[in-house]
Design a protein around this motif. Structure first.
Motif, PDB file in Angstrom:
ATOM      1  N   LEU A 233     -10.229  -1.773   3.050  1.00  0.00           N
ATOM      2  CA  LEU A 233      -9.071  -0.985   3.479  1.00  0.00           C
ATOM      3  C   LEU A 233      -9.135   0.435   2.907  1.00  0.00           C
ATOM      4  O   LEU A 233      -8.868   1.419   3.610  1.00  0.00           O
TER       5      LEU A 233
ATOM      6  N   CYS B   2      -3.586   0.211  -3.058  1.00  0.00           N
ATOM      7  CA  CYS B   2      -3.692  -0.948  -2.178  1.00  0.00           C
ATOM      8  C   CYS B   2      -3.738  -2.217  -3.012  1.00  0.00           C
ATOM      9  O   CYS B   2      -4.470  -2.292  -4.014  1.00  0.00           O
TER      10      CYS B   2
ATOM     11  N   LEU C 298      -2.784   4.923   2.699  1.00  0.00           N
ATOM     12  CA  LEU C 298      -3.463   3.958   3.565  1.00  0.00           C
ATOM     13  C   LEU C 298      -2.741   3.824   4.905  1.00  0.00           C
ATOM     14  O   LEU C 298      -3.341   3.973   5.968  1.00  0.00           O
TER      15      LEU C 298
ATOM     16  N   VAL D 109      -8.964  -6.142   9.264  1.00  0.00           N
ATOM     17  CA  VAL D 109      -9.488  -6.384   7.916  1.00  0.00           C
ATOM     18  C   VAL D 109      -8.781  -7.575   7.272  1.00  0.00           C
ATOM     19  O   VAL D 109      -9.424  -8.478   6.719  1.00  0.00           O
TER      20      VAL D 109
ATOM     21  N   CYS E 218       0.833  -1.203   0.000  1.00  0.00           N
ATOM     22  CA  CYS E 218       0.000   0.000   0.000  1.00  0.00           C
ATOM     23  C   CYS E 218       0.866   1.250   0.000  1.00  0.00           C
ATOM     24  O   CYS E 218       2.022   1.235   0.428  1.00  0.00           O
TER      25      CYS E 218
ATOM     26  N   LEU F 131      -5.679  -2.446  10.196  1.00  0.00           N
ATOM     27  CA  LEU F 131      -5.205  -3.233   9.053  1.00  0.00           C
ATOM     28  C   LEU F 131      -5.298  -4.720   9.378  1.00  0.00           C
ATOM     29  O   LEU F 131      -5.752  -5.528   8.559  1.00  0.00           O
TER      30      LEU F 131
END
Length: 355
Positions: free
Chosen positions: A331, A346, A305, A317, A301, A314
Motif C-alpha cells: 500500500l 498505514c 495513502l 491489495v 491510514c 486498496l
C-alpha cells in the motif's frame, strides 16, 4: 404538453416548493421552463417520476450529493449504488445496536462483556504498521502504531516539525490505556477526555495539531476513535467499506450537496480540516463500538495513502495480499508510485481465530 406551475407540480410530486427550488439549485431536478422576468418555475408532467425518485431516495436517507450521483447513473448502476448505501446503513445500525445493548446492560447492572461465539473460539488480531515520508517531503509528521490491543495512525500538522510530536502524543495517550473486562465504555470516556490535553502538551508552537484514527481491541469488540481525515476501512465478505467520516470542509460541502465527489477531489481546500486535536479542548473524537468477526481485515491510514490510491486499488491489495506486513508495504509502495507527495501512515489488522 401543458406545463405545471411549481405549486401544482409540488402537490403532484408530494414535495414542497421550497424543496423543488433547492433541487433546482443543486441540479437534481431542473424545471422545464423558468420565466426570464419573474423567475417563476414550471415543470413537465413527465418530470414527476424523477421527482418521486428523489423523494424516495431522500426518505431512504441518501445525502443530496449521493442522490445526484444516483440520478446520473444507468438504472443497473444506480441500483448498485443504492444497495451499497444501504449496506453501509445496516453496518452503522448494527454498531449502534451493539452500543445500545452494552449501555442497557451497563445501566441495569448486568455484566457488560459480550461472550465469545462458542463455535469460533477466541479471536485475536494479526497486525502491522509503518510510516513513510513519501517522495517529496523531507520530514515525516505521520505516526503509525500496532500491538495486540491498539492499532492507530495520526497525521500531525503544524510549523517547525510540531505536528509529528502532536500525533505521537495522541497515540501515546492511547497506549497507556488498559481495557479491563466490562469497562470499555468508561475507559474510552477517560481516553477522549485526555488525548487532546496530551496533544497540547506536546508542543509550544502555535497552530499545531493532529488527526487520529485508532482501534482499541477488547475481544470480540473493538472501539474506533476518530477525528480528522485519516481513515479506517473494513474488508468484510469481499467488500471494502470506509467506516469513518472525514472531518474536512469539502466533505461537509459534499454532505450538504454543494459539491460532487469529483469536485471535492480537485477542490483547492480539500485538505482543510474542520475538526482535529489541537490541545484547545474544543474538539472531541468520534467514538463507535463494533463487534469483530473472524476474517475481518481493517486498514487505518493517513490521507497520504487514501488521497492518492483509489479505493479499487486498496481493495485489490487488501483482498489478495495475505500477510499484514506485506499488505502495508504494498500500500505504501502504491502511494509512492502515485507520486508520494505526502507522508504516509498505514496499519493493517486481521481478525483471526486463536488456535
Amino acid at each position: 404538453m401543458e406545463l405545471l406551475t411549481i405549486g401544482a407540480f409540488a402537490r403532484a410530486a408530494r414535495l414542497s416548493p421550497k424543496a423543488l427550488r433547492l433541487y433546482d439549485e443543486l441540479g437534481l431536478l431542473r424545471p422545464a421552463h423558468v420565466d426570464p422576468v419573474t423567475g417563476y418555475r414550471r415543470y413537465e408532467p413527465g418530470q414527476l417520476e424523477q421527482a418521486r425518485l428523489v423523494l424516495w431516495l431522500r426518505r431512504l436517507g441518501l445525502p443530496l450529493a449521493r442522490i445526484r450521483l444516483v440520478l446520473g447513473l444507468e438504472p443497473a448502476r444506480a441500483a448498485e449504488e443504492v444497495a451499497r448505501y444501504w449496506q453501509s446503513v445496516l453496518a452503522e445500525t448494527e454498531a449502534r445496536r451493539e452500543l445500545a445493548a452494552l449501555l442497557v446492560d451497563h445501566l441495569s447492572g448486568k455484566a457488560t462483556t459480550m461472550t465469545n461465539h462458542p463455535t469460533t473460539g477466541a479471536l485475536r488480531i494479526r497486525y502491522a504498521a509503518r510510516t513513510d515520508a513519501g517522495l517529496v517531503r523531507a520530514r515525516n509528521d505521520d505516526t503509525a502504531y500496532a500491538d495486540a490491543g491498539l492499532i492507530a495512525v495520526a497525521d500531525g500538522m503544524g510549523p517547525q516539525g510540531g505536528g509529528g510530536p502532536a500525533g505521537a502524543a495522541a497515540i501515546e495517550a492511547l497506549k497507556e490505556l488498559r481495557l479491563p473486562a466490562g469497562e470499555l465504555l468508561n475507559v474510552l470516556e477517560e481516553a477522549v477526555a485526555r488525548i487532546d490535553a496530551r496533544v497540547g502538551e506536546a508542543s509550544d508552537l502555535p497552530e499545531v495539531g493532529t488527526t487520529l484514527t485508532a482501534m482499541l481491541w477488547s475481544e470480540p469488540q473493538l472501539a474506533l476513535v476518530h477525528i480528522g481525515d485519516s481513515r479506517a476501512y473494513l474488508l468484510r465478505g469481499g467488500e471494502l467499506f470506509q467506516i469513518t467520516h472525514d472531518h474536512t470542509l469539502v466533505q461537509s460541502m459534499v454532505d450538504d450537496g454543494r459539491l460532487t465527489l469529483a469536485e471535492a477531489d480537485s477542490h483547492p481546500q480539500r485538505a482543510l480540516l474542520v475538526r482535529a486535536l489541537t490541545g484547545s479542548g474544543d474538539n472531541r473524537p468520534d467514538v463507535s463500538l463494533h463487534t469483530a468477526r473472524a476474517g475481518d481485515r481493517y486498514l487505518l491510514c493517513s490521507d497520504g495513502l487514501s488521497r492518492w490510491v483509489a479505493d479499487d486499488a486498496l481493495h485489490t491489495v487488501l483482498s489478495t495480499v495475505a500477510a499484514p506486513e506485506q499488505a502495508v508495504q504494498q500500500l505504501i509502495a502504491a502511494a509512492n508510485r502515485a507520486g508520494g507527495p505526502d507522508n504516509i501512515a498505514c496499519a493493517v489488522a486481521d481478525v483471526v481465530v486463536d488456535e
